[in-house]
Design a protein around this motif. Structure first.
Motif, PDB file in Angstrom:
ATOM      1  N   GLY A 163       0.829  -1.194   0.000  1.00  0.00           N
ATOM      2  CA  GLY A 163       0.000   0.000   0.000  1.00  0.00           C
ATOM      3  C   GLY A 163       0.866   1.248   0.000  1.00  0.00           C
ATOM      4  O   GLY A 163       1.805   1.358   0.791  1.00  0.00           O
ATOM      5  N   ILE A 164       0.547   2.179  -0.890  1.00  0.00           N
ATOM      6  CA  ILE A 164       1.269   3.450  -0.978  1.00  0.00           C
ATOM      7  C   ILE A 164       0.276   4.568  -0.683  1.00  0.00           C
ATOM      8  O   ILE A 164      -0.674   4.784  -1.446  1.00  0.00           O
ATOM      9  N   PHE A 165       0.483   5.281   0.410  1.00  0.00           N
ATOM     10  CA  PHE A 165      -0.382   6.401   0.771  1.00  0.00           C
ATOM     11  C   PHE A 165       0.355   7.690   0.404  1.00  0.00           C
ATOM     12  O   PHE A 165       1.203   8.163   1.135  1.00  0.00           O
ATOM     13  N   GLY A 166       0.021   8.220  -0.772  1.00  0.00           N
ATOM     14  CA  GLY A 166       0.703   9.398  -1.297  1.00  0.00           C
ATOM     15  C   GLY A 166       1.622   9.012  -2.440  1.00  0.00           C
ATOM     16  O   GLY A 166       2.689   8.442  -2.212  1.00  0.00           O
ATOM     17  N   TYR A 167       1.195   9.319  -3.668  1.00  0.00           N
ATOM     18  CA  TYR A 167       1.922   8.851  -4.856  1.00  0.00           C
ATOM     19  C   TYR A 167       2.652  10.030  -5.512  1.00  0.00           C
ATOM     20  O   TYR A 167       2.425  10.381  -6.643  1.00  0.00           O
ATOM     21  N   LEU A 178      -1.012  -1.048  -4.391  1.00  0.00           N
ATOM     22  CA  LEU A 178      -2.322  -0.429  -4.195  1.00  0.00           C
ATOM     23  C   LEU A 178      -2.095   0.991  -3.673  1.00  0.00           C
ATOM     24  O   LEU A 178      -1.372   1.183  -2.697  1.00  0.00           O
ATOM     25  N   VAL A 179      -2.704   1.988  -4.318  1.00  0.00           N
ATOM     26  CA  VAL A 179      -2.410   3.400  -4.025  1.00  0.00           C
ATOM     27  C   VAL A 179      -3.648   4.109  -3.504  1.00  0.00           C
ATOM     28  O   VAL A 179      -4.775   3.831  -3.933  1.00  0.00           O
ATOM     29  N   TRP A 180      -3.420   5.056  -2.579  1.00  0.00           N
ATOM     30  CA  TRP A 180      -4.467   5.976  -2.159  1.00  0.00           C
ATOM     31  C   TRP A 180      -3.849   7.348  -1.911  1.00  0.00           C
ATOM     32  O   TRP A 180      -2.658   7.466  -1.599  1.00  0.00           O
ATOM     33  N   GLY A 219      -0.712   2.386 -14.457  1.00  0.00           N
ATOM     34  CA  GLY A 219      -1.117   0.983 -14.477  1.00  0.00           C
ATOM     35  C   GLY A 219      -1.251   0.337 -13.114  1.00  0.00           C
ATOM     36  O   GLY A 219      -1.239  -0.897 -13.008  1.00  0.00           O
ATOM     37  N   LEU A 220      -1.401   1.143 -12.054  1.00  0.00           N
ATOM     38  CA  LEU A 220      -1.512   0.608 -10.707  1.00  0.00           C
ATOM     39  C   LEU A 220      -2.967   0.581 -10.247  1.00  0.00           C
ATOM     40  O   LEU A 220      -3.809   1.300 -10.781  1.00  0.00           O
ATOM     41  N   ARG A 221      -3.239  -0.235  -9.251  1.00  0.00           N
ATOM     42  CA  ARG A 221      -4.574  -0.292  -8.664  1.00  0.00           C
ATOM     43  C   ARG A 221      -4.742   0.853  -7.668  1.00  0.00           C
ATOM     44  O   ARG A 221      -3.801   1.245  -6.983  1.00  0.00           O
ATOM     45  N   VAL A 222      -5.935   1.362  -7.580  1.00  0.00           N
ATOM     46  CA  VAL A 222      -6.270   2.411  -6.619  1.00  0.00           C
ATOM     47  C   VAL A 222      -7.270   1.847  -5.626  1.00  0.00           C
ATOM     48  O   VAL A 222      -8.241   1.175  -6.015  1.00  0.00           O
ATOM     49  N   ASP A 274      -9.982   1.147   2.916  1.00  0.00           N
ATOM     50  CA  ASP A 274      -9.676  -0.021   2.088  1.00  0.00           C
ATOM     51  C   ASP A 274      -8.172  -0.237   1.988  1.00  0.00           C
ATOM     52  O   ASP A 274      -7.684  -1.372   2.040  1.00  0.00           O
ATOM     53  N   LEU A 275      -7.418   0.859   1.854  1.00  0.00           N
ATOM     54  CA  LEU A 275      -5.960   0.760   1.784  1.00  0.00           C
ATOM     55  C   LEU A 275      -5.414   0.114   3.046  1.00  0.00           C
ATOM     56  O   LEU A 275      -4.578  -0.807   2.979  1.00  0.00           O
ATOM     57  N   PHE A 276      -5.863   0.570   4.207  1.00  0.00           N
ATOM     58  CA  PHE A 276      -5.331   0.052   5.467  1.00  0.00           C
ATOM     59  C   PHE A 276      -5.757  -1.394   5.702  1.00  0.00           C
ATOM     60  O   PHE A 276      -4.991  -2.191   6.256  1.00  0.00           O
ATOM     61  N   GLN A 277      -6.957  -1.751   5.269  1.00  0.00           N
ATOM     62  CA  GLN A 277      -7.418  -3.126   5.433  1.00  0.00           C
ATOM     63  C   GLN A 277      -6.679  -4.095   4.513  1.00  0.00           C
ATOM     64  O   GLN A 277      -6.429  -5.245   4.883  1.00  0.00           O
ATOM     65  N   SER A 278      -6.315  -3.643   3.318  1.00  0.00           N
ATOM     66  CA  SER A 278      -5.805  -4.538   2.283  1.00  0.00           C
ATOM     67  C   SER A 278      -4.303  -4.735   2.305  1.00  0.00           C
ATOM     68  O   SER A 278      -3.800  -5.774   1.866  1.00  0.00           O
TER      69      SER A 278
END
Length: 315
Positions: free
Chosen positions: A146-150, A169-171, A184-187, A193-197
């Protein structure tokens, strides 16, 4: 010009190639950080110019009022949130910034991920103490990063994740999410959802009024018991005390941090936890990066001294 450089913890600035730019000037370098106002005034009062190493010393209005000789502040890196720019404007003090580089911070982030997932600090200590293979590590292939801040750093860490065959997975803000999709990344569907996944979740946000405390205790409680939270950005992105309590509760099961609420941080409670790998804000502390940061800071300062046009945050 009388130039003061503070907070050079490693006593490395004088050994940089960029330091030659200051030949002929009266330069004083200090290797520690002071917090007492009177002590700071005594240290900085002779200075006509301050060269600041990132955000190690806050430059407040109260401090500036007692520095009558100060004409210019040359900041390493691109941020100056620790400097009271309004107070500088009132006093006619020029504040200049330079460039930053995302590579050293991204590389350290990945080093922390590998260290935490494979228990490298513990195994090094075990081996030196005469032990052998005391832990069972966790691989990265096929797991969710998970990437928080791209931004610049977050996008590099995402690329490293893809190289390790992780599912990225990005948010973040809308622009962040759009850039991730274009790459081409998933959001994620939401921050929750980011923290759960995520099996590994890395924070790469700028600290400002919108992002301070953006990671709450409730978000951390959503993480998997075996997940890893990584913070090489800024400690106040996480609500005060929330990460310590979350690690004690086991969600997430581990953390790797390079930043603290107060720095230096030899007594931070996170350092007492066996499921937290920690480094002393080393993300930008790297030879090539320092040559870039100080090359800019010293070049800007010499231009100011020579009366050449400079880009100023207080113009």
């Amino acid at each position: 010009m009388n130039i003061v450089i503070s907070d050079d913890y490693q006593d490395c600035v004088r050994h940089l190639a960029a330091f030659d730019l200051l030949k002929g000037h009266d330069v004083t370098i200090y290797n520690d950080t002071l917090t007492d106002l009177d002590a700071l005034v005594a240290r900085f009062q002779p200075a006509e110019a301050l060269v600041l190493i990132r955000e190690r010393t806050p430059i407040t209005a109260e401090l500036l009022e007692r520095l009558p000789n100060l004409k210019v502040i040359s900041q390493t890196g691109g941020g100056a949130a620790h400097v009271d720019l309004d107070a500088c404007r009132r006093r006619g003090i020029t504040v200049m910034t330079g460039r930053g580089s995302p590579y050293a911070a991204a590389e350290l982030t990945w080093g922390l991920i590998l260290s935490a997932m494979r228990h490298l600090p513990q195994e090094v200590a075990n081996l030196k103490a005469g032990g052998w293979q005391r832990t069972l590590g966790t691989g990265l292939k096929g797991r969710t990063l998970g990437i928080f801040g791209y931004g610049k750093i977050g996008s590099l860490v995402a690329r490293y994740g893809k190289a390790f065959e992780m599912d990225v997975l990005v948010w973040g803000r809308e622009g962040t999410r759009q850039r991730a999709l274009e790459d081409g990344l998933r959001v994620a569907q939401s921050q929750e959802d980011l923290f759960q996944s995520a099996d590994v979740l890395s924070l790469h946000l700028r600290l400002n009024s919108d992002t301070r405390g953006i990671v709450t205790a409730e978000h951390l409680a959503l993480m998997k018991p075996e997940a890893l939270l990584v913070n090489t950005s800024r400690a106040p992105l996480v609500a005060s005390g929330a990460l310590f309590n979350a690690l004690k509760a086991g969600r997430p099961g581990r953390a790797a941090v390079d930043v603290f609420e107060e720095e230096p941080a030899p007594h931070d409670p996170l350092l007492t936890l066996p499921n937290c790998v920690a480094t002393p804000h080393l993300g930008y502390v790297e030879q090539d990066g320092y040559e870039l940061y100080f090359g800019d800071a010293f070049t800007n300062l010499i231009a100011f001294i020579n009366g050449e046009p400079v880009a100023s945050l207080t113009a």
